[in-house]
Design an enzyme around this catalytic site. Structure first.
Site: not given
Ligand code: ADP
Length: 184
Positions: A124, A36-37
């Site tokens: 997370s 998501v980052d």
């Molecule tokens: P973390 O490092 O905190 O685990 P991640 O980004 O790897 O964060 O994952 C957190 C959640 O965000 C996961 O469920 C992932 O599928 C989700 N995610 C990824 N891209 C998006 C998006 N564009 N919008 C909403 N959720 C997303």
């Protein structure tokens, strides 16, 4: 409604949300990354990283469980709240408390800046490996507790997959809320 706050769960992409702020599941260096980052920095453009760079220069980043604020750049959302959830290390390294703190710090920062609506991803549970059902239960309890004390206009969860969506819906149901009634 949870107290005075509208709570909405939906399956979708957090970068497309029109809440006043969206929350980023960042890392403590505020360095960007995958998941998501990466999606938020891509969609919002370089202004977000420019402000992350300033925060890093000033305070070295963002500790786990805390949150910092930047512009939303080109996003519909005016702001991005970057919070750092815990990396899952088996469950007895304070993970639950740190995850609850990430949600509550984000909401506290929103209130401090007069932000009325916030969208969360599932913090997370991607690269950081926190088990989904447990994360949902912790997140819902933390946010419910906060909102009953200090309401906002709207808190939205934007879950990427159907499985994630179901987990957060179930977690609200387990707290006694009903879809179509207390949560939308
Ligand atoms: P973390 O490092 O905190 O685990 P991640 O980004 O790897 O964060 O994952 C957190 C959640 O965000 C996961 O469920 C992932 O599928 C989700 N995610 C990824 N891209 C998006 C998006 N564009 N919008 C909403 N959720 C997303």
């Amino acid at each position: 409604m949870v107290g005075q706050t509208r709570v909405v769960l939906l399956q979708g992409d957090i970068t497309e949300q029109d809440t006043q702020a969206i929350v980023n599941a960042a890392n403590s260096r505020l360095a960007g990354g995958g998941g998501v980052d990466g999606a938020i920095h891509r969609a919002g453009g370089p202004a977000i990283m420019a402000q992350c760079d300033e925060i890093r220069a000033r305070q070295g980043g963002c500790p786990t469980g805390q949150a910092v604020l930047t512009t939303g750049g080109r996003l519909k959302a005016q702001y991005v709240i970057h919070t750092v959830g815990p990396i899952w290390r088996g469950g007895d390294h304070n993970e639950d408390q740190l995850l609850a703190s990430a949600y509550q710090s984000s909401l506290r920062l929103a209130l401090q800046h007069g932000i009325k609506s916030v969208a969360f991803p599932s913090i997370s549970t991607g690269a950081y490996g926190f088990p989904l059902e447990r994360a949902a239960a912790v997140a819902v309890r933390a946010v419910e507790g906060f909102l009953l004390e200090q309401p906002l206009q709207e808190v939205r969860w934007v879950l990427f997959s159907q499985r994630d969506f179901q987990a957060y819906l179930r977690a609200w149901q387990e707290r006694g809320y009903q879809q179509g009634k207390n949560v939308e």
